[in-house]
Structure formats: structure tokens, C-alpha cells
Design a protein around this motif. Structure first.
Motif, short mmCIF file in Angstrom:
data_model
loop_
_atom_site.label_atom_id
_atom_site.label_comp_id
_atom_site.label_asym_id
_atom_site.label_seq_id
_atom_site.Cartn_x
_atom_site.Cartn_y
_atom_site.Cartn_z
N GLU A 8 -4.10 11.45 -23.49
CA GLU A 8 -5.38 11.60 -22.80
C GLU A 8 -5.90 10.29 -22.24
N ASN A 9 -5.62 9.19 -22.93
CA ASN A 9 -6.17 7.89 -22.52
C ASN A 9 -5.12 6.99 -21.86
N LEU A 92 -12.72 3.12 -24.92
CA LEU A 92 -12.02 4.35 -25.28
C LEU A 92 -12.90 5.23 -26.16
#
Length: 464
Positions: A8-9, A92
């Protein structure tokens, strides 16, 4: 899960870590998140591709290897040294790791492990706090445990002696530093220890991870099974082969001495090389030692031994001598005057990290690995290089290391800060006797402690 977190990151992580990919790669390698082979591949990639490509390849490699290694990398990103180098990591969304249904969970503590305790060690001293090791026998495998709550050592030991099932909660996982592709259990300050009534499997009394005493011959015969293990050996130190500084896997410069050693079983001698790391362990040639917790490696088709941070070397009595072929190890002696030199100097911080591009005109120097700025005069200095000696019309060249130079200069070492000062001190010495093996100097003795008869005998030998 950590794998989903990286997926996802991935775009943001690529952007952040691309600012200094070599830095994150060094940390990932030192923590065993990537293997030596993967590290070499990624390092080579940096020379021919963009920084973003290197980071993308690193992330893809971890995602393909699975959840445990993704978790190890995510845990690495929480390291204060990493966040100091990459402050944008705070951007994040770490809250996505706090799903309690996750297999691994958040970095602080969501995993639990049940089993039986084995092999509880004594409390050891770490850089910042004390800790001890143990092994947890689970249903399908066993894992090493690193416990940072040293006050629980007696409870762990009691659970081992009583064969009581236990539950370790709020623990983390990280790749093993032994490089065996297994994960270790990290029992941190927030972890908890509790006793269970029962488990669906029983205590395995055959599970004995304690370090065993072995003979060198057994190691040679079972070389594939022995590699990467820790063992205890009793050996005769036969001959010093080399003394120098080497970089460890943690990128620290550490003194090491390599010896030829041997043991005897049924009148048969087995020989191998033993490397003693650090200055605390010293041995004498011709004596026998019980050496504990040495790691076994393979080099040139045979086993070699290396001391570890847990190793001890204890002199033991023995009237026996190993049978060594006469032509196997023959150090030579050479008497002459030092007439030339080519020396270089390396600085190290108090943690042993090599310092790059040191400006000796400045009072302070920065270590990027620590990271910390230190007083230059307090840094370690390692001097090494080559010396040229002349005896009558014969000139020889030898490699020389820091410890040998320091020993021959003795009191003349203090106050000599620069390479030129050391070089001047060496050429000012009276004629010296050098003991060397394969061109590497083992000892240098000033001529004033060598008799004229010894000099004549050595001169005859070196001309033969």
C-alpha cells in the motif's frame, strides 16, 4: 499485515528511501533482512540504474519473500537511526498496522507464541541494556528468543527445569542474525510471560540446542551439517598465520589473529584455521586451549573456526603435540635495515565504524553510521602498509599491520599522530629481525635484542 503495508505504501516509500538508497540497503544487510547475495545484486544495480529502481527492487524482493521478512523490514524502519536519516517516514500511516486480526500485528506487540522453554542463557550485557537468550519449542519448530527483561531470567529458567508450558505475548519477530533464514522472537519491555496449564504437544527432552564439544575430525567429516553451527573445541595453537584488522558483517573494523590449530584423536592429527576476533582473547603458540562458542564456516573445502562475542579461551594442560608436516608452515626470518615504506592510515569511531574522508586539520569528525560527531584525537587509528628492508645487497618487501608496528615502536608510538611521524620512527630504528609468513610480517624485533650469532645464522638462512 506488514506485506500489505509495504504494498500500500510502496510509492511513498520509494520516494522517501530513494533519497539515500545505499543507507537503507546497508541497514537491511546488517540486520539480515536481505541476504549477502541480494545485497550484492542491489549494490551492483545502483551503479547502472536510478536510485528509485534500487529501492523498487528492494521492496519487490521483500514482498516476494513473504510476511516475516516484510515485518523485519517494517520493524527496521522504526529504528531511531533510520527515522533520523529519513524523517519523512513519519508521513506513513502506521495505524494500518494495528489490525488485531493481523498475523503479525503492530510493531509494538500483537504476536504471541506458546511452547516450552529450553537453553536459558546467563544475562548478557548489550550496548544499552542487559538481555538473555533462550529457545522456544513450538509444535512444528523451535525459535531463538532474545529477552530484554532480564529480571525474568529466573522465571524462564524455572519454566525450563519444570518443563512448564508458557505463553509469550506481545512479542515481535526479526530475521535471525545467524543467517539461517529463520525468525527470532523479540521479547521486549512490553512483552508478557505467563504459565499455561497444558499444550497439545509435549516437552521434547531431545531438543538440546546447547553448544556441544566436538573434535576437529568430526567437523571435517560432517562439513555440510557443521557450517553455521556453534561448537566447543579443544585445540593446540600451533602457529600464528596472520594478524590484522578486518571489517565485520556489521561494517565495523575489528582486530583479528588467524592461527593454525590442531587436535589429536587416536594418534591422528586434524588441522584447521582458527580466527580469534577482538583483543580480549589472547593465546600462546604451543599451548592447548578449550575454545567455546566458536562458529563453523567453510573455506577452501574445509572447515574453519571463528570466535564469537560469547567465546572463551581457557588454557588446558596437555603433554601432547600435534603432528604437523615440516613444510606446511615455515615462517622465515630476515635481518635488515628498514629503508623504505608505503603506509596508510584508517580512522575508526569508538564503535569501530571506519570513518571516511577524515580531515586531520579539523578538531571534530562525523561518523555517519552512529551517527555522531566525535573529537578527532579520540578516534582509533589503524596503520598498515608495506616495508622494504635491506641486508647487505639483498632487498626484500613485506606487508605489515598495525599491531606489529605498535609493538616494535612501543614507547615511541605516543605522540606520533601522522603517517609521516610513524614512517620516520620506523626508519630511525636500528637493524631489525622480521619473522614473516607468506610475505606478511608476524613480528619485528629491534636488532639490539638479537645477538650477532643469531644475525649470522639468519643471514645464512635468508641467502639459501
Amino acid at each position: 499485515m506488514a506485506k500489505e503495508f509495504l504494498l500500500e505504501n510502496k510509492p511513498l516509500l520509494t520516494e522517501i528511501l530513494s533519497a539515500e538508497p545505499d543507507n537503507i540497503l546497508q541497514y537491511a544487510h546488517s540486520k539480515k533482512v536481505v541476504t549477502q547475495r541480494e545485497y550484492n545484486t542491489l549494490s551492483h544495480l545502483q551503479s547502472s540504474h536510478s536510485q528509485e529502481i534500487t529501492v523498487i527492487k528492494l521492496l519487490d524482493m521483500l514482498i516476494n519473500r513473504g510476511e516475516e521478512y516484510c515485518y523485519g523490514f517494517v520493524a527496521l524502519l522504526h529504528n531511531p537511526e533510520i527515522t533520523a536519516n529519513f524523517p519523512r517516514l513519519r508521513e506513513l500511516d502506521w495505524a494500518t498496522l494495528k489490525d488485531p486480526s493481523s498475523k503479525v500485528g503492530n510493531l509494538q506487540a500483537t504476536s504471541e507464541a506458546c511452547g516450552y522453554i529450553h537453553n536459558v542463557s546467563a544475562v548478557k550485557r548489550g550496548k544499552k541494556t542487559g538481555y538473555f537468550n533462550a529457545v522456544l519449542q513450538q509444535e512444528d519448530e523451535s525459535r531463538n528468543i532474545i529477552v530484554f527483561q532480564q529480571q525474568l531470567r529466573d522465571r524462564f529458567a524455572t519454566a525450563e527445569s519444570r518443563r512448564t508450558p508458557v505463553k509469550l505475548a506481545k512479542v515481535g519477530l526479526q530475521p535471525s542474525i545467524s543467517g539461517n533464514n529463520k525468525m527470532e522472537i523479540m521479547f521486549t519491555d512490553t512483552s508478557t510471560f505467563s504459565i499455561l496449564e497444558d499444550l497439545p504437544f509435549k516437552f521434547n527432552s531431545d531438543l538440546d540446542g546447547r553448544v556441544k564439544d566436538v573434535a576437529l575430525a568430526d567437523l571435517q567429516e560432517n562439513i555440510e551439517n557443521a557450517v553455521k553451527q556453534k561448537v566447543n573445541v579443544t585445540v593446540e595453537v600451533i602457529q600464528k598465520l596472520k594478524e590484522c584488522h578486518r571489517k565485520t558483517r556489521a561494517n565495523k573494523s575489528m582486530p583479528m589473529v588467524e592461527y593454525l590449530v590442531g587436535d589429536i584423536v587416536a594418534d591422528s592429527t586434524t588441522l584447521t584455521n582458527l580466527t580469534v576476533w577482538g583483543r580480549k582473547n589472547t593465546v600462546e603458540e604451543g599451548k592447548w586451549y578449550r575454545v567455546t562458542n566458536v562458529s563453523v564456516a567453510q573455506y577452501g573445502g574445509k572447515t574453519v573456526l571463528n570466535t564469537t562475542s560469547e567465546s572463551t579461551l581457557t588454557n588446558v594442560a596437555s603433554g601432547r603435540k600435534c603432528d604437523v608436516p615440516h613444510d606446511m608452515v615455515q615462517p622465515e626470518k630476515f635481518v635488515g635495515k628498514i629503508i623504505g615504506h608505503w603506509l596508510s592510515q584508517e580512522y575508526t569511531c569508538p564503535q569501530g565504524h571506519p570513518l571516511e574522508r577524515v580531515d586531520t586539520t579539523e578538531k571534530m569528525v562525523t561518523c555517519k553510521k552512529c551517527p555522531m560527531t566525535y573529537i578527532l584525537s579520540k578516534m582509533g587509528r589503524i596503520t598498515r602498509g608495506k616495508l622494504s628492508l635491506q641486508s647487505d645487497d639483498l632487498v626484500r618487501e613485506f606487508s605489515v599491520e598495525d599491531s606489529v608496528i605498535r609493538n616494535v615502536l612501543r614507547g615511541g608510538w605516543e605522540g606520533r599522530e601522522s603517517v609521516k611521524d610513524i614512517e620516520d620512527a620506523l626508519v630511525e630504528l636500528p637493524p631489525v629481525t622480521i619473522t614473516a609468513l607468506n610475505g606478511h610480517v608476524l613480528t619485528i624485533t629491534s636488532q639490539d635484542v638479537t645477538t650477532q650469532d643469531e644475525k649470522r645464522n639468519i643471514t645464512v638462512q635468508q641467502r639459501v
